[in-house]
Design a protein around this motif. Structure first.
Motif, mmCIF file in Angstrom:
data_model
loop_
_atom_site.group_PDB
_atom_site.id
_atom_site.type_symbol
_atom_site.label_atom_id
_atom_site.label_comp_id
_atom_site.label_asym_id
_atom_site.label_seq_id
_atom_site.Cartn_x
_atom_site.Cartn_y
_atom_site.Cartn_z
ATOM 1 N N PRO A 177 53.599 36.132 44.531
ATOM 2 C CA PRO A 177 52.963 36.127 43.215
ATOM 3 C C PRO A 177 51.435 36.118 43.284
ATOM 4 C CG PRO A 177 53.710 33.924 43.755
ATOM 5 C CD PRO A 177 54.163 34.805 44.872
ATOM 6 N N GLN A 178 50.873 36.171 44.487
ATOM 7 C CA GLN A 178 49.422 36.051 44.636
ATOM 8 C C GLN A 178 48.633 37.097 43.848
ATOM 9 O OE1 GLN A 178 48.115 33.342 46.153
ATOM 10 N NE2 GLN A 178 46.201 34.043 45.211
ATOM 11 N N PRO A 179 49.060 38.377 43.808
ATOM 12 C CA PRO A 179 48.302 39.348 43.012
ATOM 13 C C PRO A 179 48.172 38.955 41.539
ATOM 14 C CG PRO A 179 49.782 40.498 44.494
ATOM 15 C CD PRO A 179 50.148 39.041 44.559
ATOM 16 N N LEU A 180 49.197 38.307 40.986
ATOM 17 C CA LEU A 180 49.128 37.858 39.594
ATOM 18 C C LEU A 180 48.147 36.698 39.458
ATOM 19 C CD1 LEU A 180 52.017 39.298 39.920
ATOM 20 C CD2 LEU A 180 52.563 38.127 37.792
ATOM 21 N N ARG A 181 48.189 35.786 40.402
ATOM 22 C CA ARG A 181 47.236 34.668 40.371
ATOM 23 C C ARG A 181 45.807 35.196 40.458
ATOM 24 N NH1 ARG A 181 50.633 32.078 44.562
ATOM 25 N NH2 ARG A 181 52.173 30.764 43.524
ATOM 26 N N ASP A 182 45.578 36.150 41.354
ATOM 27 C CA ASP A 182 44.236 36.706 41.518
ATOM 28 C C ASP A 182 43.776 37.409 40.246
ATOM 29 O OD1 ASP A 182 44.256 35.782 44.116
ATOM 30 O OD2 ASP A 182 44.740 37.734 45.008
ATOM 31 N N PHE A 183 44.678 38.161 39.624
ATOM 32 C CA PHE A 183 44.319 38.883 38.404
ATOM 33 C C PHE A 183 43.919 37.907 37.298
ATOM 34 C CE2 PHE A 183 45.424 40.609 34.233
ATOM 35 C CZ PHE A 183 44.613 41.729 34.216
ATOM 36 N N ILE A 184 44.721 36.867 37.096
ATOM 37 C CA ILE A 184 44.413 35.877 36.053
ATOM 38 C C ILE A 184 43.065 35.223 36.324
ATOM 39 C CG2 ILE A 184 45.120 33.674 35.038
ATOM 40 C CD1 ILE A 184 48.047 34.542 35.569
ATOM 41 N N SER A 185 42.836 34.852 37.573
ATOM 42 C CA SER A 185 41.586 34.182 37.939
ATOM 43 C C SER A 185 40.368 35.062 37.654
ATOM 44 C CB SER A 185 41.624 33.795 39.422
ATOM 45 O OG SER A 185 40.382 33.265 39.825
ATOM 46 N N ILE A 186 40.422 36.310 38.088
ATOM 47 C CA ILE A 186 39.272 37.207 37.916
ATOM 48 C C ILE A 186 39.107 37.611 36.453
ATOM 49 C CG2 ILE A 186 38.383 39.508 38.491
ATOM 50 C CD1 ILE A 186 39.550 39.059 41.315
ATOM 51 N N LEU A 187 40.206 37.799 35.750
ATOM 52 C CA LEU A 187 40.139 38.165 34.340
ATOM 53 C C LEU A 187 39.336 37.132 33.550
ATOM 54 C CD1 LEU A 187 41.097 40.003 31.968
ATOM 55 C CD2 LEU A 187 43.067 38.457 31.759
ATOM 56 N N PHE A 188 39.643 35.855 33.788
ATOM 57 C CA PHE A 188 38.992 34.820 32.985
ATOM 58 C C PHE A 188 37.639 34.382 33.533
ATOM 59 C CE2 PHE A 188 43.271 34.668 31.358
ATOM 60 C CZ PHE A 188 43.050 34.498 30.000
ATOM 61 N N SER A 189 37.377 34.625 34.804
ATOM 62 C CA SER A 189 36.078 34.235 35.345
ATOM 63 C C SER A 189 35.038 35.347 35.204
ATOM 64 C CB SER A 189 36.201 33.828 36.820
ATOM 65 O OG SER A 189 36.608 34.931 37.614
ATOM 66 N N CYS A 190 35.494 36.598 35.150
ATOM 67 C CA CYS A 190 34.549 37.723 35.148
ATOM 68 C C CYS A 190 34.602 38.614 33.906
ATOM 69 C CB CYS A 190 34.782 38.597 36.379
ATOM 70 S SG CYS A 190 34.589 37.736 37.950
ATOM 71 N N VAL A 191 35.759 38.745 33.289
ATOM 72 C CA VAL A 191 35.912 39.698 32.173
ATOM 73 C C VAL A 191 35.918 38.980 30.831
ATOM 74 C CG1 VAL A 191 37.346 41.525 31.180
ATOM 75 C CG2 VAL A 191 37.205 41.248 33.664
ATOM 76 N N LEU A 192 36.684 37.912 30.714
ATOM 77 C CA LEU A 192 36.798 37.218 29.447
ATOM 78 C C LEU A 192 35.945 35.945 29.399
ATOM 79 C CD1 LEU A 192 40.630 37.582 28.720
ATOM 80 C CD2 LEU A 192 38.732 39.024 27.989
ATOM 81 N N CYS A 193 34.868 35.957 30.142
ATOM 82 C CA CYS A 193 33.937 34.839 30.073
ATOM 83 C C CYS A 193 32.990 35.097 28.918
ATOM 84 C CB CYS A 193 33.166 34.676 31.385
ATOM 85 S SG CYS A 193 32.381 36.190 31.952
ATOM 86 N N LYS A 194 32.529 34.059 28.270
ATOM 87 C CA LYS A 194 31.718 34.238 27.053
ATOM 88 C C LYS A 194 30.380 34.909 27.345
ATOM 89 C CE LYS A 194 30.071 31.899 22.912
ATOM 90 N NZ LYS A 194 30.035 30.663 22.133
ATOM 91 N N GLY A 195 29.708 34.462 28.390
ATOM 92 C CA GLY A 195 28.419 35.071 28.756
ATOM 93 C C GLY A 195 27.403 34.953 27.641
ATOM 94 N N LYS A 196 26.443 35.861 27.642
ATOM 95 C CA LYS A 196 25.396 35.855 26.625
ATOM 96 C C LYS A 196 25.580 37.035 25.687
ATOM 97 C CE LYS A 196 21.930 33.709 29.619
ATOM 98 N NZ LYS A 196 20.597 33.856 30.234
ATOM 99 N N GLU A 197 25.329 36.795 24.440
ATOM 100 C CA GLU A 197 25.380 37.894 23.459
ATOM 101 C C GLU A 197 24.311 38.919 23.811
ATOM 102 O OE1 GLU A 197 27.381 38.523 21.111
ATOM 103 O OE2 GLU A 197 28.377 36.681 20.484
ATOM 104 N N SER A 198 24.664 40.191 23.698
ATOM 105 C CA SER A 198 23.663 41.234 23.933
ATOM 106 C C SER A 198 22.679 41.267 22.770
ATOM 107 C CB SER A 198 24.343 42.595 24.083
ATOM 108 O OG SER A 198 25.029 42.915 22.906
ATOM 109 N N ARG A 199 21.453 41.557 23.067
ATOM 110 C CA ARG A 199 20.425 41.609 22.043
ATOM 111 C C ARG A 199 19.902 43.036 21.887
ATOM 112 N NH1 ARG A 199 20.065 36.617 24.307
ATOM 113 N NH2 ARG A 199 19.715 34.874 22.910
#
Length: 200
Positions: A177-199
């Protein structure tokens, strides 16, 4: 005495067999033997194996859509946590079956998209519906301030769907199941992170 729903039994047995061995490798006779009904019963409910396959796809899609609805419209949790809960639940299910079944729609897409246009079109429509459910949840996350407005919800929804289906495929191949764990981890740390609003 409760009346037997033979058609539903045939679809249920066919779904289980196709999930494990694929559509082409699943014979009608084997399905009917498992259910314990004569071949005439099959053609009473289905005009061909193709119609049988489409009925299985429709039944699976209907039930899976209910599952997506349960997770992605759960107002008890924030929109991004709905997506996380859905993915974590999928991870747990794959772990339970030792990474053997994967996603029926994904499996059939790989097997049949180039062989049968009716199957390809139906599977594409189902994937499109799933993508829109993710996109709607992402738009809710934007409205709630969980996700920046500069994120394209449709594009990210497609990325989630494609990435998750790919991770399921790799999990089956690796028997891990490691590929699923990796996908979830990267999705929320890199893609669905709030970050800064673009100006502007």
């Amino acid at each position: 005495m409760e009346k037997r729903d033979t058609k539903a039994e045939i679809i249920t047995a066919g779904t289980a067999m196709i999930s494990l061995q694929g559509y082409n490798a699943t014979g009608i006779d084997a399905v009917l033997k498992q259910v314990g009904v004569p071949k005439g019963s099959f053609y009473h409910y289905f005009g061909s194996k193709e119609e049988f396959g489409l009925a299985i796809i429709d039944r699976f899609a209907e039930r899976y859509d209910q599952r997506l609805h349960t997770f992605l419209q759960d107002e008890e949790v924030t929109p991004l946590n709905r997506i996380r809960n859905y993915l974590e639940s999928g991870l747990a299910r794959l772990e339970q079956n030792q990474c053997s079944k994967g996603c029926l729609i994904g499996n059939l897409g790989q097997e049949l998209a180039d062989q049968n246009e009716r199957f390809r079109a139906r599977l594409d429509a189902i994937f499109g519906n799933w993508k829109e459910r993710f996109a709607a949840c992402l738009r809710e996350a934007q409205n709630a301030g969980e996700l920046t407005r500069d994120v394209d919800a449709e594009t990210v929804a497609g990325f989630i769907l494609s990435g998750w289906e790919g991770a399921i495929l790799r999990a089956k191949v690796m028997k891990s199941p490691q590929p699923l764990r990796d996908f979830i981890s990267i999705l929320f740390s890199c893609v669905l992170c709030k970050g800064k609003e673009s100006r502007d």
